[in-house]
Structure formats: C-alpha cells, structure tokens
Design a protein around this motif. Structure first.
Motif, PDB file in Angstrom:
ATOM      1  N   LYS A  88    -125.354 -92.060 -46.542  1.00 19.32           N
ATOM      2  CA  LYS A  88    -126.749 -92.552 -46.574  1.00 19.32           C
ATOM      3  C   LYS A  88    -127.357 -92.197 -45.061  1.00 19.32           C
ATOM      4  CE  LYS A  88    -129.961 -96.004 -47.717  1.00 19.32           C
ATOM      5  NZ  LYS A  88    -130.437 -97.444 -48.137  1.00 19.32           N
ATOM      6  N   THR A  90    -130.638 -91.785 -44.113  1.00 15.56           N
ATOM      7  CA  THR A  90    -132.078 -91.703 -44.142  1.00 15.56           C
ATOM      8  C   THR A  90    -132.917 -91.687 -42.772  1.00 15.56           C
ATOM      9  OG1 THR A  90    -132.287 -93.944 -44.599  1.00 15.56           O
ATOM     10  CG2 THR A  90    -132.057 -92.512 -46.382  1.00 15.56           C
ATOM     11  N   ASP A 112    -127.871 -90.047 -49.782  1.00  9.89           N
ATOM     12  CA  ASP A 112    -129.076 -90.155 -49.244  1.00  9.89           C
ATOM     13  C   ASP A 112    -129.525 -89.616 -48.149  1.00  9.89           C
ATOM     14  OD1 ASP A 112    -131.838 -91.172 -49.173  1.00  9.89           O
ATOM     15  OD2 ASP A 112    -131.232 -93.309 -49.709  1.00  9.89           O
ATOM     16  N   VAL A 114    -132.988 -88.434 -47.363  1.00 13.21           N
ATOM     17  CA  VAL A 114    -134.307 -88.537 -47.459  1.00 13.21           C
ATOM     18  C   VAL A 114    -135.028 -88.536 -46.034  1.00 13.21           C
ATOM     19  CG1 VAL A 114    -134.570 -91.112 -47.801  1.00 13.21           C
ATOM     20  CG2 VAL A 114    -136.198 -89.352 -48.570  1.00 13.21           C
ATOM     21  N   SER A 134    -126.241 -90.646 -57.733  1.00 18.16           N
ATOM     22  CA  SER A 134    -127.778 -90.210 -56.982  1.00 18.16           C
ATOM     23  C   SER A 134    -127.548 -89.358 -55.759  1.00 18.16           C
ATOM     24  CB  SER A 134    -127.861 -91.763 -56.606  1.00 18.16           C
ATOM     25  OG  SER A 134    -129.132 -91.717 -55.848  1.00 18.16           O
ATOM     26  N   ASN A 136    -130.413 -87.974 -53.337  1.00 16.16           N
ATOM     27  CA  ASN A 136    -131.818 -87.599 -52.715  1.00 16.16           C
ATOM     28  C   ASN A 136    -132.046 -87.102 -51.563  1.00 16.16           C
ATOM     29  OD1 ASN A 136    -134.377 -88.289 -51.988  1.00 16.16           O
ATOM     30  ND2 ASN A 136    -134.271 -90.648 -52.021  1.00 16.16           N
ATOM     31  N   SER A 138    -134.751 -85.579 -50.824  1.00 19.38           N
ATOM     32  CA  SER A 138    -136.172 -85.386 -50.880  1.00 19.38           C
ATOM     33  C   SER A 138    -136.873 -85.553 -49.075  1.00 19.38           C
ATOM     34  CB  SER A 138    -137.067 -86.328 -51.630  1.00 19.38           C
ATOM     35  OG  SER A 138    -136.690 -87.701 -51.111  1.00 19.38           O
ATOM     36  N   VAL A 158    -130.023 -90.057 -60.787  1.00 19.30           N
ATOM     37  CA  VAL A 158    -131.015 -89.829 -59.875  1.00 19.30           C
ATOM     38  C   VAL A 158    -131.071 -88.434 -58.944  1.00 19.30           C
ATOM     39  CG1 VAL A 158    -132.280 -90.924 -58.005  1.00 19.30           C
ATOM     40  CG2 VAL A 158    -131.184 -92.456 -59.572  1.00 19.30           C
ATOM     41  N   ARG A 160    -133.670 -86.414 -56.423  1.00 16.75           N
ATOM     42  CA  ARG A 160    -134.706 -86.376 -56.025  1.00 16.75           C
ATOM     43  C   ARG A 160    -134.903 -85.288 -54.838  1.00 16.75           C
ATOM     44  NH1 ARG A 160    -134.967 -92.837 -55.523  1.00 16.75           N
ATOM     45  NH2 ARG A 160    -136.099 -92.934 -57.578  1.00 16.75           N
ATOM     46  N   SER A 162    -137.841 -83.309 -53.163  1.00 20.04           N
ATOM     47  CA  SER A 162    -139.291 -83.346 -52.883  1.00 20.04           C
ATOM     48  C   SER A 162    -139.650 -82.590 -51.527  1.00 20.04           C
ATOM     49  CB  SER A 162    -140.101 -84.349 -52.825  1.00 20.04           C
ATOM     50  OG  SER A 162    -139.667 -85.396 -51.954  1.00 20.04           O
TER      51      SER A 162
END
Length: 164
Positions: A88, A90, A112, A114, A134, A136, A138, A158, A160, A162
């Motif tokens: 993670k 982020t 993650d 993001v 998960s 992510n 994005s 999950v 994601r 984007s």
C-alpha cells in the motif's frame, strides 16, 4: 500418587490446556514460520524500488538492508510466514513502473498504489497472484491493455483502474 500430587498435576494440565486454547494459531510456533522472511519477496520489493524514478517524499528510503522488508513503508507481512500480503503506497507522489517480479509476491492479497504517477503497462505476471483480493491502480498513468490472465486471480473482488 497421593491426592495432593494428583491435584497439582491436574491444576498444571488444566492451566496448560487453557493456555493452548487461548493462544492464536497464527502466533504458535509452526514449522512454516520463518522469522527471517522470504528472499523472493525481498528481491521483488527491491526490484520495485529500482523501478521508482521519482520519490520526492523519500518513501522508498526505508527499503534497505538495515530494516527487514516487513518494516518498509507500505509493506504489510503475515506475522508468521513473513510473506508480503499487502503493498500500500497510496498518494506518495511516486513515479515509475511495475516490474514483472511483482508476480513473485505470491502471498499478496492487496495492492493499493492509488494516486501516484506509475506508468507503463501492467505486467502480465500480476496474473500469478492467486491470493489477490484487491487491486487498486487508479489515478496513475498506466497504459496498454489489462493483462488477460488477470482472470487467474480467482480471489479478486476489487479491481480499480481509473485515470487521473
């Protein structure tokens, strides 16, 4: 054995059984526990660090041999196996790309990243992460196609992806 001796033995065994029943299995010493961590995971994380081209917050400075990789910023390991389970990072203003070796973090359940500036393609090797639940990525700048073998991540719940 006299009654007093039996009472002491019973009390000892009763206490021992209660202790065993209240000890979480994860913290029990099992043959699979590895207090030194996993070299494959460490090398994959170092490979990721090499791919970071911008790190203005010096997040990756913790990624060195003076600390066990389970203590690096953004890394969470299973307490018993010392395998990486969560990555993670982020909103750390990181730029770079994901290495193919990300697929070697075989115990990952979550990624993650993001709100950074990761770019390039998402490596096909991400499909080797069978425990991944998960993902992510994005608000980054990834390009190319979504890896077709992401369907091999049978636990994925999950996803994601984007743009910024």
């Amino acid at each position: 054995m006299e009654l007093h001796g039996r009472l002491i033995l019973f009390t000892f065994l009763h206490g021992f059984l209660l202790l065993c029943m209240n000890t979480p299995m994860e913290s029990a010493t099992l043959p699979s526990c590895n207090t030194f961590g996993n070299e494959t995971d460490r090398l994959a994380l170092l490979d990721l660090k090499k791919r970071i081209t911008q790190d203005p917050l010096h997040v990756m400075s913790s990624c060195n041999d003076s600390l066990n990789f389970c203590n690096w910023v953004g890394v969470t390991c299973n307490r018993c196996t010392k395998r990486v389970v969560i990555l993670k990072l982020t909103t750390q203003k990181l730029a770079g790309s994901l290495p193919k070796s990300i697929g070697n973090l075989s115990h990952l359940t979550g990624i993650d990243l993001v709100n950074n500036s990761f770019a390039g393609e998402i490596p096909q090797e991400i499909g080797r992460l069978g425990s991944l639940r998960s993902l992510n990525l994005s608000r980054n700048s990834f390009g190319g196609k979504i890896p077709s073998n992401i369907s091999h991540c049978a636990q994925l719940r999950v996803l994601r992806l984007s743009i910024k």
